[in-house]
Design a protein around this motif. Structure first.
Motif, PDB file in Angstrom:
ATOM      1  N   GLU A 519      40.006  59.170 -57.531  1.00 49.11           N
ATOM      2  CA  GLU A 519      39.366  58.272 -56.561  1.00 49.11           C
ATOM      3  C   GLU A 519      38.755  59.022 -55.381  1.00 49.11           C
ATOM      4  OE1 GLU A 519      42.099  55.232 -55.395  1.00 49.11           O
ATOM      5  OE2 GLU A 519      42.659  54.751 -57.469  1.00 49.11           O
ATOM      6  N   SER A 522      35.163  58.234 -54.185  1.00 49.36           N
ATOM      7  CA  SER A 522      34.866  56.943 -53.564  1.00 49.36           C
ATOM      8  C   SER A 522      35.247  56.877 -52.089  1.00 49.36           C
ATOM      9  CB  SER A 522      35.582  55.824 -54.324  1.00 49.36           C
ATOM     10  OG  SER A 522      36.993  55.983 -54.235  1.00 49.36           O
ATOM     11  N   GLU A 524      34.941  57.114 -48.206  1.00 49.42           N
ATOM     12  CA  GLU A 524      33.806  57.014 -47.289  1.00 49.42           C
ATOM     13  C   GLU A 524      33.819  58.162 -46.285  1.00 49.42           C
ATOM     14  OE1 GLU A 524      32.329  54.270 -43.494  1.00 49.42           O
ATOM     15  OE2 GLU A 524      34.052  53.663 -44.717  1.00 49.42           O
TER      16      GLU A 524
END
Length: 547
Positions: A519, A522, A524
């Motif tokens: 992950e 992903s 930010e």
């Protein structure tokens, strides 16, 4: 001393083994002033506080091999990057040509080479879309071009054209050019006919691209392919206003007439140093030792499995590369050598060894970029010669490029020895990471995920491809920060979070150590700072901070 800005409210990963984590960081005059409680003690009523909101602050990322200007210009043509079939590419060319009747040439960058069987593209497909104007598309690796018949005609390519040195005009059985041009010996005569973009448009494109790179957490870039006119573009961009990144320019040196080009390299370095406003340097020279495996042009020690008569294309002979690297090394440049096949890597290492033998020992920090396939005998030579291995970690996965083109060309034995990041690290080699954008994505977080898992974005294969070459998150982060700073000769300026170093920082909305490795891509990027100045994130015209 008072802090101008304090970061707190999340975890701060310093990248410094002496103090890996802390809870606060203070910035003053563009530098890290203090960490932890000492940072909080520098706060007064004039200090801005950046709340990390449970996220993490890390050393900013660097990209040790990227093409910001080449990509910025190339992607302003036909949008073919996201096409998933040859038919979609042809339709995009037809539509773009219809909407741009004024364009003399139709160009586009970043076609997926796996879309055509064997990576072979036919001019007749483009002729059906645009028969009367030249079309030239380049694959995402930039080592192959797809031309229509008009482009081939203008370049003078026909059935009787001899094969160029350092390239291949792929032919049909009747001898006529198919439309696929491999390597620069075949591509350059066509590229030379394409009118350059106006300088103002190039500067605008470069500004847009560097803003996007800053938004990914990057503050330093190695532009790994800079021709003389592109030096002018970089200088024009920094003359108008500050860019959101710093950059090192690797000046291209090609085999033909390389000796006569040496004075120009030195002159370009001097004018960049004089006019770069502390944002640019030009201390590296770029060499292409070979091509790429997917097009059969990377130089291999043994023949290609699917083409037993071919060892690929070595753009330089070993002796000539050694002489050229020795010459630029004597001028104080850092060699930056593209080498993908095991023969390409070997002659690159031989060239570095020759330069050290001729010019004596010094901290030259030569870079060999991509390092896809290394013969086992050559693995220890990286550390022995002080060579930096620059990897593009996104390539270390079983995507269609790997499964449909690369693995069939290499066979199982060589296919299982690709991108040996962990092996080189274990042997003491200094490693830096890059993207080679526009070849692949520029976001470091995506590269981190692949380096740690060796899986596709879909999580395949289970356990990772060549799992013994997976590396830990701390090692991967270091390759994107301290590793690139070392490559840039700037480890005393940035790369870790330590008092006195430049405040080049990235704020991630989520702590990367708190999520599954798959992950990471992903997460930010909430903010980027270059020398304490925010270059990404926060409200327009301001900072997301409180007093």
């Amino acid at each position: 001393m008072r802090a101008e800005t304090i970061f707190t409210g999340g975890r701060i990963h310093t990248g410094d083994p002496a103090l890996p984590r802390t809870h606060a960081l203070a910035v003053s005059a563009g530098r890290i002033a203090a960490l932890g409680d000492a940072a909080l003690a520098l706060r007064d009523e004039g200090t801005d506080t950046v709340d990390l909101d449970g996220g993490a602050l890390l050393p900013s990322f660097g990209d040790g091999h990227v093409h910001p200007l080449l990509g910025a210009i190339g992607l302003r043509g036909v949008p073919v990057r996201d096409c998933t079939s040859v038919e979609q590419v042809v339709a995009a060319v037809r539509d773009w040509a219809r909407r741009h009747p004024e364009a003399e040439w139709i160009t586009g960058d970043a076609v997926d080479p796996s879309l055509a069987e064997g990576g072979l593209f036919d001019a007749r497909l483009l002729d059906a879309a645009v028969p009367d104007r030249p079309v030239l598309l380049r694959t995402m690796d930039h080592h192959t071009g797809w031309a229509n018949s008009e482009a081939l005609r203008r370049a003078g390519y026909g059935p009787d054209t001899p094969q160029p040195v350092g390239g291949e005009i792929v032919r049909r059985p009747d001898g006529s050019p198919l439309g696929t041009l491999r390597e620069f010996g075949a591509l350059n005569p066509v590229l030379a006919l394409v009118p350059p973009r106006p300088l103002a448009e190039q500067v605008t494109a470069l500004r847009e691209t560097t803003a996007a790179l800053a938004a990914a957490g990057l503050t330093w870039l190695q532009d790994a392919w800079v021709e003389p006119a592109q030096v002018d573009t970089w200088l024009a961009a920094v003359a108008e206003q500050d860019l959101p990144v710093r950059a090192g320019l690797a000046l291209l040196l090609e085999p033909d007439g390389w000796r006569e080009r040496l004075p120009r390299l030195a002159a370009d370095r001097d004018r960049v140093e004089a006019a770069g406003r502390g944002r640019l340097s030009a201390r590296a020279v770029k060499f292409f030792a070979d091509g790429v495996i997917e097009s059969g042009t990377a130089a291999l020690l043994e023949p290609y499995s699917d083409c037993p008569h071919s060892h690929g294309v070595a753009n330089w002979t070993g002796a000539e590369l050694a002489e050229a690297v020795t010459a630029v090394d004597a001028l104080g440049f850092q060699p930056h050598i593209h080498a993908i096949g095991d023969h390409g890597v070997r002659i690159a290492l031989d060239a570095v060894e020759a330069a050290a033998r001729r010019n004596g020992q010094r901290a030259r920090r030569p870079v060999i970029a991509h390092v896809q396939l290394v013969h086992p005998d050559d693995l220890p030579r990286f550390a022995e010669l002080g060579v930096i291995a620059n990897f593009e970690p996104l390539w270390a996965q079983t995507d269609p490029l790997m499964t449909e083109l690369t693995l069939p060309r290499l066979g199982p034995d060589r296919g299982s020895r690709q991108y040996q990041i962990a092996a080189l690290l274990r042997g003491g080699t200094r490693v830096s990471f890059g993207s080679d954008w526009p070849v692949t994505r520029y976001e470091p977080l995506a590269g981190l995920a692949t380096a740690v898992t060796r899986q596709t974005p879909d999580g395949l294969p289970d356990g990772g491809w060549l799992p013994e070459e997976r590396i830990g998150l701390t090692e991967a982060l270091a390759a994107y920060s301290a590793g690139v700073a070392h490559q840039a000769f700037e480890e005393a300026e940035w790369g870790v979070l330590r008092p006195g170093l430049r405040a080049d920082l990235v704020h991630l909305a989520t702590d990367p150590y708190a999520v599954p490795a798959g992950e990471l891509a992903s997460i930010e990027v909430a903010g980027t700072w270059l020398g304490g100045r925010r270059t990404h994130g926060g409200p327009p015209g301001g900072d997301r901070s409180t007093r």
